[in-house]
Motif scaffolding. Structure first.
Motif, PDB file in Angstrom:
ATOM      1  N   VAL A  10       0.871  -1.195  -0.088  1.00 26.79           N
ATOM      2  CA  VAL A  10       0.082  -0.219   0.100  1.00 26.79           C
ATOM      3  C   VAL A  10       1.083   1.206   0.085  1.00 26.79           C
ATOM      4  N   VAL A  11       0.718   2.079  -1.005  1.00 26.34           N
ATOM      5  CA  VAL A  11       1.360   3.196  -1.010  1.00 26.34           C
ATOM      6  C   VAL A  11       0.491   4.479  -0.964  1.00 26.34           C
ATOM      7  N   GLU A  12       1.125   5.549  -0.494  1.00 23.51           N
ATOM      8  CA  GLU A  12       0.419   7.037  -0.184  1.00 23.51           C
ATOM      9  C   GLU A  12       1.569   8.190  -0.431  1.00 23.51           C
ATOM     10  N   SER A  13       1.010   9.190  -0.793  1.00 20.97           N
ATOM     11  CA  SER A  13       1.831  10.423  -1.013  1.00 20.97           C
ATOM     12  C   SER A  13       2.124  11.190   0.283  1.00 20.97           C
ATOM     13  N   VAL A  14       3.447  11.411   0.469  1.00 18.89           N
ATOM     14  CA  VAL A  14       3.965  12.121   1.788  1.00 18.89           C
ATOM     15  C   VAL A  14       3.215  13.519   1.990  1.00 18.89           C
ATOM     16  N   MET A  15       2.967  14.092   0.792  1.00 12.68           N
ATOM     17  CA  MET A  15       2.348  15.419   0.996  1.00 12.68           C
ATOM     18  C   MET A  15       0.890  15.405   0.832  1.00 12.68           C
ATOM     19  N   GLY A  16       0.372  14.226   0.519  1.00 13.97           N
ATOM     20  CA  GLY A  16      -0.994  14.109  -0.033  1.00 13.97           C
ATOM     21  C   GLY A  16      -1.324  14.512  -1.308  1.00 13.97           C
ATOM     22  N   ASP A  17      -0.543  14.164  -2.186  1.00 16.74           N
ATOM     23  CA  ASP A  17      -0.579  14.969  -3.692  1.00 16.74           C
ATOM     24  C   ASP A  17      -1.214  13.757  -4.368  1.00 16.74           C
ATOM     25  N   ILE A  18      -2.099  14.251  -5.617  1.00 16.49           N
ATOM     26  CA  ILE A  18      -2.712  13.355  -6.404  1.00 16.49           C
ATOM     27  C   ILE A  18      -1.480  12.858  -7.291  1.00 16.49           C
ATOM     28  N   PRO A  19      -1.782  11.716  -7.664  1.00 14.71           N
ATOM     29  CA  PRO A  19      -2.991  10.682  -7.559  1.00 14.71           C
ATOM     30  C   PRO A  19      -2.968   9.860  -6.343  1.00 14.71           C
ATOM     31  N   PHE A  20      -1.779  10.313  -5.484  1.00 12.96           N
ATOM     32  CA  PHE A  20      -1.524   9.427  -4.273  1.00 12.96           C
ATOM     33  C   PHE A  20      -2.053  10.161  -2.946  1.00 12.96           C
ATOM     34  N   LYS A  22      -4.699   9.535  -1.461  1.00 11.31           N
ATOM     35  CA  LYS A  22      -5.354   8.467  -0.661  1.00 11.31           C
ATOM     36  C   LYS A  22      -4.396   7.110  -0.815  1.00 11.31           C
ATOM     37  N   PRO A  23      -4.266   6.446   0.224  1.00  6.80           N
ATOM     38  CA  PRO A  23      -3.595   5.125  -0.005  1.00  6.80           C
ATOM     39  C   PRO A  23      -4.074   4.250  -1.124  1.00  6.80           C
ATOM     40  N   ALA A  24      -3.414   3.679  -1.759  1.00  2.00           N
ATOM     41  CA  ALA A  24      -3.568   2.742  -2.906  1.00  2.00           C
ATOM     42  C   ALA A  24      -2.775   1.468  -2.995  1.00  2.00           C
ATOM     43  N   ARG A  25      -3.636   0.449  -2.899  1.00  2.00           N
ATOM     44  CA  ARG A  25      -2.915  -0.863  -3.036  1.00  2.00           C
ATOM     45  C   ARG A  25      -2.580  -1.418  -4.281  1.00  2.00           C
ATOM     46  N   VAL A  26      -1.338  -1.978  -4.386  1.00  2.00           N
ATOM     47  CA  VAL A  26      -0.730  -2.592  -5.365  1.00  2.00           C
ATOM     48  C   VAL A  26      -1.419  -3.977  -5.937  1.00  2.00           C
ATOM     49  N   LEU A  27      -2.140  -4.153  -6.948  1.00  2.00           N
ATOM     50  CA  LEU A  27      -2.668  -5.013  -7.313  1.00  2.00           C
ATOM     51  C   LEU A  27      -2.133  -6.234  -8.225  1.00  2.00           C
ATOM     52  N   TRP A  28      -1.305  -5.527  -9.131  1.00  2.00           N
ATOM     53  CA  TRP A  28      -0.466  -6.297 -10.166  1.00  2.00           C
ATOM     54  C   TRP A  28       0.820  -5.476 -10.567  1.00  2.00           C
ATOM     55  N   ILE A  41      -7.619   3.141  -1.905  1.00  2.00           N
ATOM     56  CA  ILE A  41      -8.588   2.557  -0.828  1.00  2.00           C
ATOM     57  C   ILE A  41      -9.637   3.589  -0.615  1.00  2.00           C
ATOM     58  N   GLU A  42     -10.700   3.533  -0.667  1.00  2.00           N
ATOM     59  CA  GLU A  42     -12.002   4.383  -0.552  1.00  2.00           C
ATOM     60  C   GLU A  42     -13.195   3.755  -0.575  1.00  2.00           C
ATOM     61  N   THR A  43     -14.126   4.361   0.182  1.00  2.00           N
ATOM     62  CA  THR A  43     -15.567   3.593  -0.013  1.00  2.00           C
ATOM     63  C   THR A  43     -16.489   4.685  -0.614  1.00  2.00           C
ATOM     64  N   PRO A  44     -17.100   4.298  -1.599  1.00  2.00           N
ATOM     65  CA  PRO A  44     -16.977   2.961  -2.177  1.00  2.00           C
ATOM     66  C   PRO A  44     -15.857   2.947  -3.015  1.00  2.00           C
ATOM     67  N   PRO A  45     -15.068   1.705  -3.399  1.00  2.00           N
ATOM     68  CA  PRO A  45     -14.031   1.602  -4.130  1.00  2.00           C
ATOM     69  C   PRO A  45     -14.343   1.947  -5.367  1.00  2.00           C
ATOM     70  N   LYS A  46     -13.372   2.720  -6.248  1.00  2.00           N
ATOM     71  CA  LYS A  46     -13.572   2.831  -7.774  1.00  2.00           C
ATOM     72  C   LYS A  46     -12.734   1.836  -8.423  1.00  2.00           C
ATOM     73  N   ARG A  47     -12.761   2.079  -9.796  1.00  2.00           N
ATOM     74  CA  ARG A  47     -12.191   1.133 -10.862  1.00  2.00           C
ATOM     75  C   ARG A  47     -10.660   0.981 -10.702  1.00  2.00           C
ATOM     76  N   PRO A  48     -10.075   0.017 -10.801  1.00  2.00           N
ATOM     77  CA  PRO A  48      -8.609  -0.164 -10.639  1.00  2.00           C
ATOM     78  C   PRO A  48      -7.766   0.810 -11.750  1.00  2.00           C
ATOM     79  N   TRP A  49      -6.491   1.222 -11.410  1.00  2.00           N
ATOM     80  CA  TRP A  49      -5.890   2.192 -12.500  1.00  2.00           C
ATOM     81  C   TRP A  49      -4.530   1.956 -12.742  1.00  2.00           C
ATOM     82  N   VAL A  50      -3.857   2.229 -13.710  1.00  2.00           N
ATOM     83  CA  VAL A  50      -2.622   2.001 -13.987  1.00  2.00           C
ATOM     84  C   VAL A  50      -1.699   3.177 -13.866  1.00  2.00           C
TER      85      VAL A  50
END
Length: 271
Positions: A10-20, A22-28, A41-50
């Motif tokens: 799970v990765v996140e931006s140190v300064m809260g910058d987009i696109p990270f 919010k925390p994001a999990r590595v799927l592949w 990682i948010e509710t409701p979850p949105k589509r995976p992105w690359v």
């Protein structure tokens, strides 16, 4: 933490910058094409992105992005031997619904461009399951770390799914209690997520036959996790929560939220 990426990191931006932001999990991780598939990682979850693999690794090395940890949901914490059989049945049924989408001849096929929608649509047609159900199970599986226990029934999310109820301080939920036709002026606590997790742990004492009655479990919970005699709210350590007596979870709240977690079959199974 290492700058090397792995699936489920799970990765996140140190300064809260987009696109990270919010925390994001590595799927592949596709090292051949140089891309990584992520799920925010948010509710409701949105589509995976690359995102570009090299760019993300560079951001980790520059420490503008960092690896982080996310809290494991309470419904996933029970030991296997403590799970009721019907919960295991639900888990295996849910796994059977999405397994054909995940265990494919081409590893990670579902993460290839355009394949998620195509594969879900084809599987929905073949199995007769709604696409919405398949997406919901896939996102939950990915969101919580890609283990089968993510597919257990989450009894903490009842009522209005996905919506956290917010109450104005001083206005407790539900109708005011009445005694012989008169309103009861004793305040009811507005429970936090921490309170509800404590109730889950405390109610387990009764559900698993470690105490004789619900009042016993309630009193042991207050003694272990709360300090009712303290004059003001505050935290004394990682476990004990200081509250004025009038703002402690009531026994009725303890019963209500405890039964939300432990189903009737588990409770009625007591001797």
């Amino acid at each position: 933490m290492s700058n090397q990426l792995a699936v489920n990191d799970v990765v996140e931006s140190v300064m809260g910058d987009i696109p990270f932001d919010k925390p994001a999990r590595v799927l592949w991780i596709d090292r051949m094409s140089g891309y990584v598939t992520l799920l925010t990682i948010e509710t409701p979850p949105k589509r995976p992105w690359v995102f570009g693999l090299a760019e993300l690794v560079m951001m980790l090395r520059a420490e503008t992005v960092r690896k982080t940890k996310v809290r494991i949901p309470a419904f996933m914490l029970d030991l296997e031997e403590d799970l009721p059989e019907h919960a295991k049945d639900v888990r295996e049924k849910n796994w059977g619904r999405i397994q054909p989408l995940l265990n494919t001849a081409l590893p990670g096929e579902i993460f290839l461009s355009g394949r998620l929608g195509e594969m879900v649509a084809a599987h929905a047609f073949k199995s007769g399951l709604p696409r919405k159900t398949l997406y919901r199970l896939l996102y939950r599986y990915w969101l919580y770390g890609g283990v089968r226990n993510t597919l257990l029934p989450d009894r903490t999310r009842r009522g209005n799914p996905g919506v956290e109820r917010v109450f104005v301080r001083g206005h407790a939920p539900g109708r005011p209690a009445r005694y012989l036709g008169e309103s009861d002026e004793v305040k009811k606590a507005i429970l936090t997520d921490r309170d509800k997790e404590i109730i889950r742990i405390g109610f387990a004492l009764y559900a698993k036959n470690k105490v004789k009655s619900i009042p016993d479990a309630y009193q042991k919970t207050l003694s272990r996790f709360y300090r009712a005699e303290h004059p003001s709210p505050g935290v004394v350590d990682d476990n004990a929560v200081l509250r004025p007596l009038a703002e402690l979870p009531s026994e009725r709240q303890f019963l209500y939220w405890g039964k939300k977690v432990f189903d009737d079959m588990t409770i009625c199974g007591r001797p």
